[in-house]
Design a protein around this motif. Structure first.
Motif, PDB file in Angstrom:
ATOM      1  N   GLU A  76       5.265  -6.030  -3.814  1.00 13.77           N
ATOM      2  CA  GLU A  76       4.697  -5.578  -4.725  1.00 13.77           C
ATOM      3  C   GLU A  76       3.207  -5.502  -4.381  1.00 13.77           C
ATOM      4  N   TRP A  77       1.666  -4.543  -4.248  1.00 15.99           N
ATOM      5  CA  TRP A  77       0.897  -4.914  -4.506  1.00 15.99           C
ATOM      6  C   TRP A  77       0.484  -5.378  -5.162  1.00 15.99           C
ATOM      7  N   ASN A  78      -0.445  -6.057  -5.304  1.00 17.00           N
ATOM      8  CA  ASN A  78      -0.442  -6.338  -6.776  1.00 17.00           C
ATOM      9  C   ASN A  78      -1.983  -7.123  -6.920  1.00 17.00           C
ATOM     10  N   ASP A  79      -3.528  -6.591  -7.071  1.00 21.44           N
ATOM     11  CA  ASP A  79      -4.611  -7.326  -7.106  1.00 21.44           C
ATOM     12  C   ASP A  79      -5.075  -7.867  -8.171  1.00 21.44           C
ATOM     13  N   GLU A 109       6.197   2.736   3.145  1.00 21.30           N
ATOM     14  CA  GLU A 109       7.857   3.026   2.154  1.00 21.30           C
ATOM     15  C   GLU A 109       8.445   2.206   1.654  1.00 21.30           C
ATOM     16  N   ASN A 110       8.194   0.630   1.041  1.00 19.97           N
ATOM     17  CA  ASN A 110       8.667  -0.714   1.321  1.00 19.97           C
ATOM     18  C   ASN A 110       7.863  -0.745  -0.120  1.00 19.97           C
ATOM     19  N   VAL A 111       6.966  -0.537  -0.306  1.00 17.36           N
ATOM     20  CA  VAL A 111       5.766  -1.248  -1.459  1.00 17.36           C
ATOM     21  C   VAL A 111       7.064  -0.662  -2.356  1.00 17.36           C
ATOM     22  N   PHE A 112       6.952  -0.748  -3.607  1.00 16.81           N
ATOM     23  CA  PHE A 112       7.417  -0.880  -4.806  1.00 16.81           C
ATOM     24  C   PHE A 112       6.507  -0.721  -6.120  1.00 16.81           C
TER      25      PHE A 112
END
Length: 190
Positions: A76-79, A109-112
């Protein structure tokens, strides 16, 4: 999540743990010991940590002569909560920039999930530092691209449209780079 492995089709051509210019130089990996987690779920041990609680990466290929790097992301990309762009920029991208890399291909592809922030300083800094290069995102899910657009990340990272390249794994790294370079040359009018 422990079964999601980073791509390894180019490992015979490049391995970040054996590259003295890589931020992951000298790392050793276990195929049996799972130590990293995202939300209490163990992830495959081949992913590299960037000090984020939820985002991991793998440098799949870097060519310093041609100045490009291909990096796969996972999690998870969480800024909003973790300022993941800062961690990614400082821990990975700055090392590559210092070695002359100016073309970045991010595989998502694997960033949810993506949680944005209206603070775009690190995106802007990265964009300025590539000067006549570019940052491209391929394989990110549509809903993440919509969130990126909402938070104006599309000012800095090129994605969508002709950059949706589902067969990227079947290409050699240089062929993938040259294909994206051609697309972005047309898109950016360079």
């Amino acid at each position: 999540m422990q079964e999601i492995e980073p791509s390894y089709q180019w490992e015979s051509l490049y391995n970040a743990s054996q590259d003295p210019k890589s931020p992951f130089y000298g790392r050793t990996y276990s195929n049996t010991e799972y130590t990293h987690t995202i939300y209490s779920y163990y992830i495959h041990p081949l992913w590299d940590e960037i000090d984020s609680e939820t985002l991991y990466c793998k440098i799949l290929f870097t060519d310093y002569a041609k100045q490009f790097s291909i990096i796969e992301l996972m999690g998870e990309w969480n800024d909003t909560l973790h300022n993941d762009i800062m961690l990614f920029k400082r821990g990975v991208i700055d090392h590559l920039l210092a070695s002359g890399v100016k073309y970045f291909i991010l595989v998502g592809e694997n960033v949810f999930n993506f949680h944005g922030s209206w603070e775009d300083d690190y995106y802007a800094e990265w964009f300025e530092e590539v000067e006549d290069g570019w940052i491209a995102g391929i394989g990110f899910p549509d809903f993440i691209e919509r969130e990126w657009s909402k938070y104006k990340i599309d000012y800095y990272i090129n994605f969508g449209g002709t950059l949706q390249i589902p067969q990227w794994r079947t290409l050699k790294p240089e062929v993938l780079f040259l294909g994206i370079h051609k697309i972005l040359s047309k898109r950016l009018g360079a």
